[in-house]
Design a protein around this motif. Structure first.
Motif, PDB file in Angstrom:
ATOM      1  N   ASP A 128       0.880  -1.164   0.000  1.00 53.31           N
ATOM      2  CA  ASP A 128       0.000   0.000   0.000  1.00 53.31           C
ATOM      3  C   ASP A 128       0.918   1.213   0.000  1.00 53.31           C
ATOM      4  N   TYR A 129       0.568   2.249  -0.729  1.00 57.61           N
ATOM      5  CA  TYR A 129       1.469   3.399  -0.811  1.00 57.61           C
ATOM      6  C   TYR A 129       0.672   4.697  -0.774  1.00 57.61           C
ATOM      7  N   ARG A 135       6.292  17.163  -0.558  1.00 49.55           N
ATOM      8  CA  ARG A 135       7.590  16.799   0.033  1.00 49.55           C
ATOM      9  C   ARG A 135       8.366  15.808  -0.831  1.00 49.55           C
ATOM     10  N   LYS A 136       7.751  15.329  -1.915  1.00 51.16           N
ATOM     11  CA  LYS A 136       8.352  14.342  -2.813  1.00 51.16           C
ATOM     12  C   LYS A 136       8.772  13.080  -2.049  1.00 51.16           C
ATOM     13  N   ILE A 137       7.792  12.516  -1.349  1.00 57.14           N
ATOM     14  CA  ILE A 137       8.021  11.308  -0.556  1.00 57.14           C
ATOM     15  C   ILE A 137       6.924  10.292  -0.868  1.00 57.14           C
ATOM     16  N   ILE A 138       7.317   9.029  -1.036  1.00 53.82           N
ATOM     17  CA  ILE A 138       6.370   7.928  -1.181  1.00 53.82           C
ATOM     18  C   ILE A 138       6.452   7.068   0.078  1.00 53.82           C
ATOM     19  N   SER A 139       5.344   6.949   0.797  1.00 53.35           N
ATOM     20  CA  SER A 139       5.267   6.095   1.983  1.00 53.35           C
ATOM     21  C   SER A 139       4.725   4.737   1.562  1.00 53.35           C
ATOM     22  N   TYR A 151      12.772  -7.209   5.311  1.00 56.07           N
ATOM     23  CA  TYR A 151      12.169  -6.977   3.990  1.00 56.07           C
ATOM     24  C   TYR A 151      12.777  -5.712   3.399  1.00 56.07           C
ATOM     25  N   TYR A 152      13.200  -5.797   2.129  1.00 60.73           N
ATOM     26  CA  TYR A 152      13.807  -4.660   1.439  1.00 60.73           C
ATOM     27  C   TYR A 152      12.782  -3.970   0.542  1.00 60.73           C
ATOM     28  N   VAL A 153      12.832  -2.635   0.505  1.00 59.21           N
ATOM     29  CA  VAL A 153      11.981  -1.836  -0.377  1.00 59.21           C
ATOM     30  C   VAL A 153      12.867  -0.777  -1.039  1.00 59.21           C
ATOM     31  N   ARG A 154      12.657  -0.553  -2.338  1.00 60.05           N
ATOM     32  CA  ARG A 154      13.424   0.471  -3.039  1.00 60.05           C
ATOM     33  C   ARG A 154      12.563   1.089  -4.138  1.00 60.05           C
ATOM     34  N   LEU A 155      13.010   2.254  -4.626  1.00 67.39           N
ATOM     35  CA  LEU A 155      12.455   2.860  -5.830  1.00 67.39           C
ATOM     36  C   LEU A 155      13.426   2.577  -6.974  1.00 67.39           C
ATOM     37  N   LYS A 178       5.586  -1.771   9.815  1.00 64.41           N
ATOM     38  CA  LYS A 178       5.987  -2.344   8.524  1.00 64.41           C
ATOM     39  C   LYS A 178       5.871  -1.312   7.405  1.00 64.41           C
ATOM     40  N   SER A 179       6.446  -0.148   7.600  1.00 65.16           N
ATOM     41  CA  SER A 179       6.358   0.898   6.582  1.00 65.16           C
ATOM     42  C   SER A 179       7.673   1.654   6.480  1.00 65.16           C
ATOM     43  N   VAL A 180       7.910   2.240   5.304  1.00 68.19           N
ATOM     44  CA  VAL A 180       9.108   3.045   5.067  1.00 68.19           C
ATOM     45  C   VAL A 180       8.711   4.249   4.223  1.00 68.19           C
ATOM     46  N   SER A 181       9.563   5.276   4.249  1.00 69.45           N
ATOM     47  CA  SER A 181       9.359   6.465   3.414  1.00 69.45           C
ATOM     48  C   SER A 181      10.546   6.594   2.468  1.00 69.45           C
ATOM     49  N   LEU A 182      10.249   6.764   1.182  1.00 73.55           N
ATOM     50  CA  LEU A 182      11.281   6.837   0.150  1.00 73.55           C
ATOM     51  C   LEU A 182      11.163   8.158  -0.599  1.00 73.55           C
TER      52      LEU A 182
END
Length: 417
Positions: A128-129, A135-139, A151-155, A178-182
């Protein structure tokens, strides 16, 4: 020959309370000899160069009883990973005359229904995003993946492969969040979110939610004033038709310039010897629509102008430019908005000079135009001055001053269609 055959397949072991795993199922046929004490089976991963070997021992009594007979051996204790490329060898113990059987084998990948369903490495998770454009951020929130595993997450930008855009983030398996901001620099059609478990040969999942955001693709236009080259290079693969065009002031329509069409999904589009007039633009057309970009519209580069003056039955045409340039001019009949048919010979003019064109009374009307363009470049916009009011013999002006009349009848292309 002592060793007759070897067959390899994959089996899945699922113990209660533990995740399922994949193993090689190796069946061998040999002609048993009382001196043979067993078999050595080895597997080499051609992906990682890691190897493992096991020995299968025969009881001495059974070797004597089965001496000279064909015997089948089955072994399935070698664990393997999803989609692994394996090289398997089988030889006797002791090994006589280097006799052995060998075979390459590919372990099933996650497309296999059972492997995809039960093997942890194929549990790629779900995304889910949310996009914060200011702010040019994808959560990114991740769910449905193995507990206690990182778990790895990348753009990434998806071309033939998905190329890194910044560093990847790690979601710790033991953490409850279980979330990150990219961070991203630009929302592009090929910008994707990719995630995978932090285990060898893990399946990766990709989500590319911005495939229709093509607007940013058309900004990467570069002009080289030394070579007079205009170029555009896509930041993402895109099926697009590129044209140079002339922007019409009356309705913002951009008319295609002949012989300027280019089609390129991922290569640079380049035009050499280009006129830097503000109304020379690039048009990009995809299935989603068309976009027009005018790289010279802001006045950073010198532009030329065309003016006319009516003197008796003559129309004088002048060109002004900050740089040396050559032009061609003729009279034409504008039958359509973007179509003007030539009515006579073409006249060549240099900057600072003028040319006189004879006009008949019938040619002085709203559909007749003076059209001019640069001839010292490969791509130029044709400009038109229309609705020409000619000054014939016997015509009088309010103040009787011919010089003033000429000045009054000067027209600039910037005020016309």
């Amino acid at each position: 020959m002592v060793l007759k055959s070897m067959k390899i397949s994959t089996v899945m072991k699922c113990a209660q309370g533990s995740p399922c795993s994949l193993h090689l199922n190796i069946k061998g046929t040999l002609s048993l000899d009382e001196n043979i004490r067993g078999l050595e089976i080895c597997s080499l991963s051609l992906d990682t160069q890691q190897s493992q070997c096991v020995n299968v021992r025969f009881a001495r009594k059974k070797s004597k009883i089965l001496n000279g007979k064909k015997v089948q051996i089955q072994f399935n204790c070698i664990e393997v990973n999803v989609a692994q490329h394996i090289y398997v060898t089988m030889k006797t113990v002791p090994n006589y005359c280097e006799v052995k059987l060998s075979q390459e084998y590919y372990v099933e990948d996650c497309r296999n229904s059972d492997v995809g369903k039960y093997i942890p490495a194929c549990s790629a998770g779900k995304f889910d995003y949310n996009v914060d454009r200011a702010r040019k951020i994808i959560s990114v929130n991740v769910s449905s993946f193995l507990r206690d595993e990182d778990y790895y997450v990348r753009l990434c930008h998806k071309w033939f492969t998905c190329e890194d855009v910044g560093a990847f983030a790690v979601i710790k398996g033991k953490e409850s969040l279980k979330s990150v901001s990219l961070k991203y620099s630009q929302l592009l059609p090929c910008l994707c979110i990719e995630g995978w478990l932090a285990i060898p040969d893990a399946r990766r999942i990709q989500l590319c939610p911005f495939e229709n955001d093509t607007k940013a693709l058309w900004d990467n236009i570069v002009y080289n004033p030394v070579t007079q080259t205009l170029a555009w290079e896509p930041a993402c693969p895109v099926l697009v038709m590129v044209n140079l065009c002339r922007l019409m002031k009356s309705n913002d329509y951009c008319e295609d310039i002949q012989n300027s069409s280019r089609s390129s999904p991922e290569k640079q589009v380049k035009y050499s010897r280009v006129d830097t007039h503000p109304r020379l633009c690039m048009k990009f057309t995809t299935k989603q629509g068309s976009w027009v970009k005018c790289p010279f519209a802001h006045g950073e580069f010198p532009a030329w102008k065309m003016r006319t003056a009516a003197v008796a039955e003559q129309i004088q045409v002048f060109f002004t430019s900050q740089t040396k340039a050559q032009f061609s001019v003729f009279v034409c009949n504008r039958t359509q908005l973007a179509s003007c048919e030539s009515l006579g010979m073409h006249h060549s003019v240099s900057v600072g000079d003028s040319v006189s064109i004879t006009m008949s009374r019938e040619m002085c009307g709203s559909t007749f135009c003076i059209q001019g363009w640069r001839t010292d470049v490969d791509y130029s916009v044709p400009l038109q001055i229309c609705d020409i009011h000619c000054g014939f013999h016997g015509q009088t002006y309010s103040d009787g001053n011919p010089a003033k009349a000429m000045a009054h009848r000067m027209k600039s292309v910037h005020s016309l269609h």
